[in-house]
Design a protein around this motif. Sequence first.
Motif, PDB file in Angstrom:
ATOM      1  N   ASN A  45      21.509  67.115  31.473  1.00  0.00           N
ATOM      2  CA  ASN A  45      22.491  67.192  32.555  1.00  0.00           C
ATOM      3  C   ASN A  45      23.407  65.979  32.579  1.00  0.00           C
ATOM      4  O   ASN A  45      24.628  66.098  32.690  1.00  0.00           O
ATOM      5  CB  ASN A  45      21.779  67.310  33.908  1.00  0.00           C
ATOM      6  N   THR A 221      18.563  63.221  38.393  1.00  0.00           N
ATOM      7  CA  THR A 221      18.575  64.373  37.503  1.00  0.00           C
ATOM      8  C   THR A 221      17.575  64.158  36.381  1.00  0.00           C
ATOM      9  O   THR A 221      17.742  64.653  35.268  1.00  0.00           O
ATOM     10  CB  THR A 221      19.997  64.647  36.976  1.00  0.00           C
ATOM     11  N   SER A 414      21.972  73.586  31.685  1.00  0.00           N
ATOM     12  CA  SER A 414      22.806  72.437  32.049  1.00  0.00           C
ATOM     13  C   SER A 414      24.227  72.841  32.411  1.00  0.00           C
ATOM     14  O   SER A 414      24.848  72.223  33.272  1.00  0.00           O
ATOM     15  CB  SER A 414      22.826  71.410  30.909  1.00  0.00           C
TER      16      SER A 414
END
Length: 506
Positions: A45, A221, A414
């Motif tokens: 990500n 993340t 993602s």
Amino acid sequence: MLPHTLVSDERRAAAAAAATAPNGVPTPAPTPRIGLMLVGWGGNNGSTLTAALKAHAHQLTWRSADGVHTPNYLGSLTQASTVALGTKSTSHNEKVYVPMKDVLPMLDPKDLVIGGWDISGAPLANAMRRAAVLPWDLQRQVAEFLVDDAATDATSDGARAPLRPLAGIYDADYVALNQRERADHVLPFPGQPWLQMAQIRADIRGFKQKHALDRVIVLWTGNTERCVPLMVGVHDTPRAMFRAMQQNHAEIAPSVLYATAALLEDTPFINGSPQNTLLPGLQTLAQIRGVPLAGDDFKSGQTKLKSVLMDFLVSAGLKPVSLASYNHLGNNDGHNLSSTAQFRSKEVSKRGVVEDVRVAARENFDHAAGPDHIIVIKYMPAVGDSKRAIDEYVSDIFMGGKHTLTTYNVCEDSLLAVPLMIDLVVLMELFQRVKYQTVDADGFQPLHPIASLLSYMLKAPVVPARAAVVNALGPQRRALENILRACVGLQPVNELELENKAYRDF
């Protein structure tokens, strides 16, 4: 009946007029320098977000088998969706829509200064290639822009140093053992959470100073952690948490250290993973300091669809009796989730989607638990970031019948999550600037620090004490739309349109 909002034909995007307006809601223009620090910057990500925003900033184009592509923000609520302002003043049956990002002054994602931490020390260009999310031709072009523009050190030929994450906190007790091979860039002071938290605070201050930033937002993340068992005297108050950190208590997760450091630096924190980071003590600390928190877990693909379909089944008067969810994926998130403790965190997060059903349709159920719900996640390296998701919904229907609905979707993990990260940051920054005043209040007040308005992007929304948790996607979006409308003096969304339904003698 609420006044109807009319929009003139000449100024479709701006000339909205309502017969009444709420008390003033001042929303100043965004400050020019906003930093985003990602925990897990070198993951799929983080590297994808950074590369995508660089592609936007430099207007890159790239080729695939389908032709030439240009950067876009598809999948982003703020950047790619619209809001209905009202109807045309000359034709009440035609609605007028404007981009959500144009309703109020919002941060341009391209202006974000991105940094962060990772337990892997790979430069961002290498991390992007390792993730293998973006098309090869785009990776090839954008790699040269993944450099530190603010770095004072350069090579002999004048080239800028590559973007690299700061050292991250690694605690093998909280992530799967298979993550150890990536942990080559870890913060010192293992087993000393107070010192680690102090270093994260220093990193935030240093990043802000280095880039001359007005504000910073920290977003987790990183890998899913195991959940911590909530303990009185450890997690329930800020003081208890600080004491536990100073005493090197084992049940203080790395994500809690990042969140605590952010709040103490007056920096908002967003938890994009499913573990129970936002402990009672953290929520209290956020309220004491007036700094926003949001979580938990990005709602990007399978669960977003589930929140729509479960709402549909109940709204249609059916009785969902079971929901079986299966998916397999091959990225590092899937690798980490192959461990039982980390999977358990994700399972709890995904289960929350049926909570609205249990409450809304409780009269249809023979027990308080609601429909049966099982979740299976498997790691399959061959599929990479393209998660395969299969769901089966079984409902009781009319006169003893059964209805079965099965869905299959391929979720580019993602590429669906990154637009949500953009929305979370843009809206978090916006809502820091929004204040409101009620009739009986002496002055303007900020929004609640527990930023439940961001629930649309999150699987397991954390809400203020005594507030209802809303999981259904439609109500979550309407809440966002209505707060934006309130900020510009428009009435809440009103789908009654009584003027078109009441009898009139023509």
